[in-house]
Design an enzyme around this catalytic site. Structure first.
Site, mmCIF file in Angstrom:
data_model
loop_
_atom_site.group_PDB
_atom_site.id
_atom_site.type_symbol
_atom_site.label_atom_id
_atom_site.label_comp_id
_atom_site.label_asym_id
_atom_site.label_seq_id
_atom_site.Cartn_x
_atom_site.Cartn_y
_atom_site.Cartn_z
ATOM 1 N N TYR A 126 0.840 -1.210 0.000
ATOM 2 C CA TYR A 126 0.000 0.000 0.000
ATOM 3 C C TYR A 126 0.879 1.265 0.000
ATOM 4 C CZ TYR A 126 -4.231 -2.777 1.191
ATOM 5 O OH TYR A 126 -5.274 -3.657 1.194
ATOM 6 N N GLU A 242 -15.494 -13.279 12.773
ATOM 7 C CA GLU A 242 -15.322 -13.225 14.222
ATOM 8 C C GLU A 242 -14.142 -12.331 14.598
ATOM 9 O OE1 GLU A 242 -15.066 -17.297 14.013
ATOM 10 O OE2 GLU A 242 -17.160 -17.681 14.458
#
Lengths: 398, 355
Positions: A126, A242
């Site tokens: 990135y 989760e």
């Protein structure tokens, strides 16, 4: 309010303890024998629905319904038994959820199984030297030439840079489009000519991060996640699974417990530092923040288990850890006194004295930068949490 | 596992918030702070009519039988609305009477639950039970206690007796109230002198029940502080969106955004800390005493810090009397000092940890 997990979860905890007692017996295995043992253990645990719960069966996961409490009990039971859980790293935490949500079936088949097995290790591509907080200004570019992308440019701050085999990267593919709309999300095999990796020596002296240079590096035309120009949105995909996890609070609590231990070991003005009124005050002041953070993680966990949105406090956990880690660092520096003039031996070596706290003291600064700087965190809290207007100069097409 | 607010808890908060806003609107609050009275009958009656007085009292005593968690959430909203008078002290007196084994005192419970009998606390010393100094001899209490909120209106006093006991004294000719010049105009304090005032002993010195009530008082004071801090944050955020300078809302400027984000970082995580401290008492968890001490010290400090930041964020209008932010600034002075300063409770937390 009820901090107990309930009878069903406790019965599940017993089931897990039985499973772990029977199946996690690494003994004195080392090296490749241990590696093979861990692989078969993971397979067994997955077949029972304990690991890779949000991964479909066709890729080798256990495809379980979302159950935040069950996932937490698994983490606790495996943690207690010191048994390995899923392969860690960017691949499982970032790439696989993104592929599951936005990737083509071909990409899922190609990349999810070897990532789960730990055969592919992923770097995040990135940041660039000129694009940190203003990430959408990236300049690393890819051009489509026949059935291949040709990539040129630079990526920086890739962790585990010496080990990564592949990278998921944001690259500029539509130079005519506006800033955010010109970005695509590509997958790159790093084992090819034209890829140069170079370690970045950081302030601790170690090299935990690498920079990558791409010189006519290629990747297949269909190794793109989402459509051309959708990379910015794709990189922001967060899959609902989760995620809520009490473990990160335990990490801050663990750091605080070590600080208290340190205060018991060193002396100040001729007595144990922990008996010094100023130190006691400082410790209890920090503990207020540590406890607020832990209790907020209970709150976030409870909200996630009830399928409710995390709200304002969900935007604050990273900044809380950073700020409290900073306070811990400052008190540790006071406590270690003159030893702060010593360079600590590398972690894991023998004979490290209290100067080893320099690792935390310097590392706490890394925390305030990695994953969104403290200034950016405050922007996010103010804009997304408190609803304040964006600065005019920042542009609004994000 | 559940650690966020239930629909019922949110509904109680909404009802209290709405009732208080109606009974004590901004205009009424402005006149109240210039009124020497230490009690506001209309807002008191309105809150009590909702069942506030009996929220955590047993059902057989006319209460709702809820826990300290629910009470803390209720007080948070009242701190936000700058509720006047000795509310925390009244509720604590109810808890003390309900938890004591003195059956004669239990006759006061219906009046406390209904709010028709106003009660306050007179603990004294440096706040800690071992420093309480009123004498209790032959069923009569003597001595003076400073910093008693709402004393002029109170018909019952929960007094701290020498050695750390608690007794209940009814107002009357043996009780003299001398108002003190009070910084917190919404909760004025007095010096109360007891001269052989007839008393019913609720807890003998050293009774474990005293520690529990002391900790409950810490948690409820912290709850008031959290609500006040929330109010200051909300007022600052609203003002930043509406106030314009340089042709745009000041909330667009990063410097102010960061100030407001820092305030929010003080307030929002503290909410779960408050819940935990109350929950730990409701469940008698082993760390209940430390959690209460840390919650009181941490949240009272946050309130002080957030009121200061709120006034800075507002600029000139925040410094004015008219705007009203100083009401919460002054409540922060009260909440920080009342029942002991943050440093006192941090030292207790250190002691309790065996440091």
């Amino acid at each position: 309010m009820d901090l107990n997990y309930g009878a069903e979860a406790e019965a599940f905890r017993v089931e897990l303890a039985d499973f772990l007692a029977g199946h996690w017996q690494p003994g004195d295995r080392r090296g490749s024998a241990l590696k093979a043992y861990i692989a078969s253990f993971r397979q067994e645990a997955t077949s029972r629905g304990y690991l890779y719960r949000n991964i479909p069966k066709r890729y080798g996961g256990s495809e379980q319904p979302i159950d935040t409490v069950r996932a937490q009990v698994i983490r606790e039971a495996f943690g207690r038994a010191r048994a390995p859980m899923e392969v860690s790293g960017n691949g499982m935490s970032m790439l696989v959820p993104t592929l599951l949500d936005r990737g083509s079936d071909a990409l899922k088949d190609l990349f999810i199984p070897p990532t789960m097995a730990g055969d592919y290790v992923w770097g995040q591509g990135y940041s660039e030297p000129g694009s940190g907080s203003d990430l959408a200004s990236i300049r690393c570019r890819a051009e489509l030439a026949g059935d291949k992308w040709v990539i040129n440019g630079q990526k920086i701050w890739t962790s585990q840079g010496d080990r990564v085999t592949h990278m998921f990267a944001l690259v500029r593919t539509e130079p005519q489009a506006s800033k955010h709309a010109g970005i695509s999300y590509l997958i790159i095999d790093l084992d090819q000519p034209g890829v140069t990796r170079r370690p970045i020596r950081q302030m601790t002296g170690d090299a935990g991060f690498y920079e990558f240079f791409f010189d006519d590096v290629t990747t297949p035309a269909d190794w793109i996640v989402g459509a051309r120009g959708e990379g910015w949105q794709v990189s922001r995909t967060t899959l609902k699974h989760e995620r809520a996890n009490i473990g990160s609070a335990d990490a801050l609590g663990g750091q605080f417990a070590k600080l208290v231990e340190l205060a018991g070991q060193v002396t100040r003005f001729g007595r144990p530092a922990i008996k010094d009124p100023e130190i006691r005050q400082a410790l209890a002041r920090i503990e207020g923040w540590v406890l607020a953070h832990r209790c907020s993680s209970y709150r976030l966990f409870s909200l996630a288990a009830a399928d409710e949105p995390p709200g304002l406090v969900g935007l604050m956990m990273k900044l809380l850890v950073t700020e409290t880690g900073h306070d811990i660092a400052m008190l540790a520096q006071e406590l270690i006194g003159d030893e702060a003039m010593l360079e600590p031996a590398p972690p894991g070596t023998r004979g490290r004295g209290v100067e080893k706290w320099l690792d935390q003291i310097m590392g706490s600064l890394g925390n305030s930068i990695a994953g969104g700087t403290t200034n950016i965190q405050r922007n996010v809290i103010a804009e997304r949490g408190l609803g304040l207007p964006r600065e005019l100069a920042l542009g609004n097409d994000a | 596992m559940r650690f966020h607010q239930s629909e019922e808890q949110l509904a109680i908060q909404d009802a209290l918030r709405g009732t208080l806003a109606d009974a004590l609107p901004a205009g009424r609050l402005r006149t109240l702070v210039d009124d020497p009275a230490d009690f506001d009958r209309p807002s008191w009656d309105a809150l009590m009519a909702l069942g506030l007085g009996g929220l955590a009292l047993p059902e057989e005593a006319g209460g709702s039988g809820l826990g300290l968690v629910d009470l803390a959430m209720a007080i948070e909203v009242l701190g936000d609305g700058a509720a006047a008078g000795p509310i925390v002290q009244h509720l604590l007196t109810g808890l003390a009477v309900a938890r004591s084994r003195n059956e004669a005192a239990a006759a006061h419970l219906p009046g406390l639950a209904a709010g028709t009998t106003v009660a306050t606390m007179a603990w004294g010393g440096d706040w800690l039970p071992e420093s309480w100094a009123l004498t209790l001899e032959d069923g009569k209490v003597s001595g003076s206690v400073r910093f008693v909120p709402g004393a002029s209106a109170a018909a019952l006093f929960l007094v701290g007796t020498a050695g750390g006991g608690l007794a209940l004294v009814s107002g009357g000719s043996q009780v003299t109230v001398a108002p003190m010049p009070s910084a917190d105009r919404s909760r004025r304090v007095s010096t109360v002198t007891f001269d052989r005032a007839p008393a019913a002993e609720l807890f003998a010195p050293g009774d474990a029940g005293v520690a529990g009530l002391f900790d409950a008082a810490l948690v409820l004071t912290a709850a008031d502080a959290l609500g006040g801090a929330q109010r200051c944050l909300d007022m600052s955020v609203a003002y930043a969106k509406e106030r314009e300078q340089f042709g745009q809302p000041i909330g667009r400027f990063q410097a102010l955004k960061h100030q407001l984000a820092t305030m929010a970082l003080e307030v929002e995580p503290a909410r779960a800390l408050l819940w935990y401290a109350a929950y730990a008492q409701d469940c008698s968890l082993p760390d209940a005493r430390r959690a209460a001490a840390l919650a009181k010290s941490h949240i009272a400090d946050r309130f002080v810090s957030v009121t200061r930041a709120a006034i800075a964020a507002h600029g000139g209008i925040g410094y004015s009397w008219e705007y009203g932010l100083n009401t919460w600034f002054r409540r922060a002075l009260f909440d920080r000092a009342y029942l002991g300063s943050p440093s006192l409770h941090r030292e207790r937390a250190a002691e309790l940890a065996g440091w």
